[in-house]
Motif scaffolding. Structure first.
Motif, mmCIF file in Angstrom:
data_model
loop_
_atom_site.group_PDB
_atom_site.id
_atom_site.type_symbol
_atom_site.label_atom_id
_atom_site.label_comp_id
_atom_site.label_asym_id
_atom_site.label_seq_id
_atom_site.Cartn_x
_atom_site.Cartn_y
_atom_site.Cartn_z
ATOM 1 N N ARG A 1 0.837 -1.192 0.000
ATOM 2 C CA ARG A 1 0.000 0.000 0.000
ATOM 3 C C ARG A 1 0.877 1.248 0.000
ATOM 4 N NH1 ARG A 1 -4.584 -0.824 4.558
ATOM 5 N NH2 ARG A 1 -5.132 1.239 3.734
ATOM 6 N N ARG A 2 0.313 2.352 -0.463
ATOM 7 C CA ARG A 2 1.009 3.632 -0.450
ATOM 8 C C ARG A 2 0.050 4.705 0.054
ATOM 9 N NH1 ARG A 2 2.150 5.633 -5.116
ATOM 10 N NH2 ARG A 2 4.153 6.596 -4.717
ATOM 11 N N LEU B 1 11.508 5.459 -0.732
ATOM 12 C CA LEU B 1 11.184 4.114 -1.209
ATOM 13 C C LEU B 1 9.739 3.996 -1.694
ATOM 14 C CD1 LEU B 1 13.142 1.905 1.348
ATOM 15 C CD2 LEU B 1 13.865 2.798 -0.879
ATOM 16 N N ASN B 2 8.978 5.065 -1.565
ATOM 17 C CA ASN B 2 7.664 5.147 -2.203
ATOM 18 C C ASN B 2 7.702 6.028 -3.450
ATOM 19 O OD1 ASN B 2 5.995 3.449 -0.636
ATOM 20 N ND2 ASN B 2 5.729 5.023 0.940
ATOM 21 N N TYR B 3 8.902 6.524 -3.800
ATOM 22 C CA TYR B 3 9.133 7.266 -5.052
ATOM 23 C C TYR B 3 8.270 8.518 -5.155
ATOM 24 C CZ TYR B 3 10.293 2.352 -5.792
ATOM 25 O OH TYR B 3 10.747 1.064 -5.633
ATOM 26 N N ARG B 4 8.160 9.279 -4.081
ATOM 27 C CA ARG B 4 7.252 10.421 -4.111
ATOM 28 C C ARG B 4 7.670 11.485 -3.101
ATOM 29 N NH1 ARG B 4 1.898 7.667 -1.181
ATOM 30 N NH2 ARG B 4 2.892 7.242 0.831
ATOM 31 N N ILE B 5 7.036 12.653 -3.237
ATOM 32 C CA ILE B 5 7.188 13.747 -2.292
ATOM 33 C C ILE B 5 5.843 13.955 -1.614
ATOM 34 C CG2 ILE B 5 7.725 16.187 -1.991
ATOM 35 C CD1 ILE B 5 10.122 14.510 -2.887
ATOM 36 N N GLN B 6 5.852 13.965 -0.284
ATOM 37 C CA GLN B 6 4.629 14.225 0.470
ATOM 38 C C GLN B 6 4.736 15.598 1.141
ATOM 39 O OE1 GLN B 6 2.251 11.129 2.293
ATOM 40 N NE2 GLN B 6 4.055 9.788 2.285
ATOM 41 N N ILE B 7 3.598 16.277 1.220
ATOM 42 C CA ILE B 7 3.567 17.650 1.698
ATOM 43 C C ILE B 7 2.592 17.754 2.869
ATOM 44 C CG2 ILE B 7 3.140 20.044 1.021
ATOM 45 C CD1 ILE B 7 3.713 19.106 -1.896
ATOM 46 N N PHE B 8 3.026 18.475 3.927
ATOM 47 C CA PHE B 8 2.253 18.597 5.162
ATOM 48 C C PHE B 8 2.209 20.056 5.604
ATOM 49 C CE2 PHE B 8 4.117 14.449 4.831
ATOM 50 C CZ PHE B 8 3.155 13.569 5.296
ATOM 51 N N ARG C 1 -0.904 17.116 0.409
ATOM 52 C CA ARG C 1 -0.966 16.495 -0.912
ATOM 53 C C ARG C 1 0.300 15.687 -1.153
ATOM 54 N NH1 ARG C 1 -0.418 21.915 -1.731
ATOM 55 N NH2 ARG C 1 1.579 22.621 -2.585
ATOM 56 N N VAL C 2 0.322 14.984 -2.272
ATOM 57 C CA VAL C 2 1.452 14.138 -2.639
ATOM 58 C C VAL C 2 1.621 14.181 -4.146
ATOM 59 C CG1 VAL C 2 -0.016 12.084 -2.827
ATOM 60 C CG2 VAL C 2 2.436 11.807 -2.392
ATOM 61 N N PHE C 3 2.853 14.036 -4.614
ATOM 62 C CA PHE C 3 3.072 13.856 -6.051
ATOM 63 C C PHE C 3 4.277 12.956 -6.270
ATOM 64 C CE2 PHE C 3 5.263 17.972 -5.201
ATOM 65 C CZ PHE C 3 6.552 17.662 -5.623
ATOM 66 N N GLY C 4 4.283 12.301 -7.433
ATOM 67 C CA GLY C 4 5.383 11.420 -7.809
ATOM 68 C C GLY C 4 5.021 9.952 -7.763
ATOM 69 N N VAL C 5 5.524 9.211 -8.738
ATOM 70 C CA VAL C 5 5.417 7.755 -8.788
ATOM 71 C C VAL C 5 6.739 7.222 -9.310
ATOM 72 C CG1 VAL C 5 2.917 7.732 -9.181
ATOM 73 C CG2 VAL C 5 4.485 7.809 -11.138
ATOM 74 N N GLN C 6 6.910 5.915 -9.237
ATOM 75 C CA GLN C 6 8.123 5.306 -9.759
ATOM 76 C C GLN C 6 8.101 5.349 -11.280
ATOM 77 O OE1 GLN C 6 8.621 1.156 -8.864
ATOM 78 N NE2 GLN C 6 10.812 1.166 -9.276
ATOM 79 N N GLY C 7 9.192 5.785 -11.879
ATOM 80 C CA GLY C 7 9.275 5.846 -13.328
ATOM 81 C C GLY C 7 10.445 6.690 -13.790
ATOM 82 N N ASP C 8 10.652 6.721 -15.106
ATOM 83 C CA ASP C 8 11.785 7.459 -15.650
ATOM 84 C C ASP C 8 11.345 8.573 -16.603
ATOM 85 O OD1 ASP C 8 10.906 5.930 -17.745
ATOM 86 O OD2 ASP C 8 12.786 4.849 -18.057
ATOM 87 N N SER C 9 10.157 9.102 -16.375
ATOM 88 C CA SER C 9 9.655 10.223 -17.152
ATOM 89 C C SER C 9 9.628 11.472 -16.277
ATOM 90 C CB SER C 9 8.248 9.923 -17.680
ATOM 91 O OG SER C 9 8.269 8.818 -18.563
ATOM 92 N N PRO C 10 9.509 12.657 -16.873
ATOM 93 C CA PRO C 10 9.427 13.870 -16.070
ATOM 94 C C PRO C 10 8.304 13.791 -15.043
ATOM 95 C CG PRO C 10 9.768 14.427 -18.366
ATOM 96 C CD PRO C 10 9.549 12.945 -18.326
ATOM 97 N N GLY C 11 8.595 14.211 -13.836
ATOM 98 C CA GLY C 11 7.614 14.157 -12.753
ATOM 99 C C GLY C 11 7.587 12.841 -12.022
ATOM 100 N N GLU C 12 8.422 11.878 -12.456
ATOM 101 C CA GLU C 12 8.518 10.579 -11.790
ATOM 102 C C GLU C 12 9.901 10.447 -11.165
ATOM 103 O OE1 GLU C 12 5.523 8.335 -14.983
ATOM 104 O OE2 GLU C 12 7.676 7.903 -14.994
ATOM 105 N N PHE C 13 10.047 9.492 -10.235
ATOM 106 C CA PHE C 13 11.288 9.362 -9.492
ATOM 107 C C PHE C 13 11.702 7.895 -9.354
ATOM 108 C CE2 PHE C 13 8.745 12.845 -7.557
ATOM 109 C CZ PHE C 13 9.497 13.920 -8.018
#
Length: 374
Positions: free
Chosen positions: A227-228, A253-260, A268-280
């Motif tokens: 889960r994420r 290790l969840n490949y994202r940025i979380q905001i508090f 909010r949160v943004f980012g997923v695992q990947g090799d495209s712009p906006g991914e990590f």
């Protein structure tokens, strides 16, 4: 501000995509691949013309002897008293991670291999160390942050604690031992006297009062397998605070940025695992400039992305390499009040400095939007 950011995104998204194509091939990027351009004065800038420059390369630091003024050295007596040490000739950075600056513009870099924090005063051409004395024997310094009084805070992953030094370098306190598992990146909200510590082992962020050095509490919890969920972390490594007190956490290790928000409430949160712009793949250092753009250093891509607060990619800077503007095992990131961007590399043992070039229209738009929101 939002309208301006979208114009920027539309104008640079192709540049960002081409950066990824060059990075994935691991070949030096040419002009068509959005490598830094050369101005008539020979400066390295991003993006390439005809787009207006947004990032300018400023400097890099490796060998501390090249920073120091020739012949400048404290007496050994003063070194023992102050708990500081001036590096010997040819003493170089090895594996710097956390980075920050103080009100005098001095650069603080935690070197995990040398078990010390370098204090680099470029203007005065003086280099010192923190934690190199028996009074403050750092074991694995990772994160650094400086408060409004220029006190230095250093997280130590082995001591699972935070060490505080005075502005002159005197060790003041070691705290957080019972509250931290494996502390990493840290950040200070100077307006609210809060120290945020990313704890990779415990999967949460610890919050301390910088005046009392007491634990205020935590936010976040470990991610459950498969889960994420929002507000949960898997190996959080770095943290940043913007001018409004909003907290940004690299959930590596969840490949994202979380905001508090300042109270630790999920925003909010943004980012997923990947090799495209906006991914990590391995997001590490995170920082925010004066206009609210979010910067994320990725140790796998060896670049840093610049995104809107909602996570829309605007520009990517860097690729694998040793030249100025390229990176090898990019780790830490920090942006000061003048929008200077500082990065650390653990493979080359290097600090690089960039300058964000603010856009007057976006500043005006932000102020207008802010006024309209009240």
């Amino acid at each position: 501000m939002v309208r301006n950011l979208w114009r920027w995104a539309a104008g640079t998204l192709i540049v960002c995509v081409l950066c990824w194509a060059a990075q994935k091939s691991q070949k030096p990027a040419g002009k068509a691949a959005a490598a830094p351009g050369n101005t008539p004065a020979g400066e390295l800038i991003w993006p390439l013309p005809p787009d207006p420059p947004r990032i300018r390369w400023v400097a890099q630091y490796r060998d501390m002897a090249q920073v120091k003024k020739p012949g400048v050295r404290k007496s050994r007596f003063l070194e023992r008293v102050a708990g500081t040490k001036t590096p010997d000739e040819k003493f170089e950075l090895r594996k710097p991670y956390g980075i920050a600056t103080d009100s005098r513009g001095r650069i603080y870099a935690a070197d995990t291999e040398l078990k010390t924090v370098f204090v680099i005063d470029v203007a005065a051409k003086v280099v010192e160390q923190r934690g190199s004395s028996s009074r403050a024997p750092l074991q694995l310094p990772v994160g650094v942050a400086v408060d409004a009084q220029d006190r230095l805070f250093v997280s130590d992953a082995t001591l699972h604690s935070v060490v505080c030094f005075s502005a002159s370098g005197q060790p003041i306190a070691l705290f957080g031992t019972a509250a931290l598992g494996r502390p990493g990146g840290i950040a200070i909200d100077r307006a609210r006297n809060r120290l945020y510590v990313a704890d990779a082992k415990e999967g949460r962020v610890a919050v301390f009062d910088t005046q009392t050095l007491k634990l205020v509490g935590y936010f976040g919890s470990p991610t459950k397998p498969g889960r994420r969920d929002n507000g949960t972390f898997q190996g959080p490594t770095n943290v940043a605070v913007d001018r409004k007190g909003i907290v940004y956490v690299s959930d590596t290790l969840n490949y994202r940025i979380q905001i508090f928000d300042p109270a630790g409430k999920f925003v909010r949160v943004f980012g997923v695992q990947g090799d495209s712009p906006g991914e990590f793949i391995r997001p590490k250092g995170v920082a925010v400039d004066s206009e609210g753009h979010v910067y994320v250093a990725d140790a796998e891509f060896n670049n840093f992305q610049i995104l809107t607060p909602e996570g829309r990619p605007l520009l990517a800077v860097g690729s694998l390499g040793d030249e100025p503007g390229r990176f090898a095992l990019l780790a830490g990131m920090y942006i000061d009040a003048q929008d200077k961007i500082y990065t650390t590399e653990m493979f080359h043992g290097r600090i690089q400095v960039f300058q964000y070039i603010p856009q007057p229209d976006s500043i005006v738009e932000k102020e207008v939007n802010g006024a309209n929101s009240h």
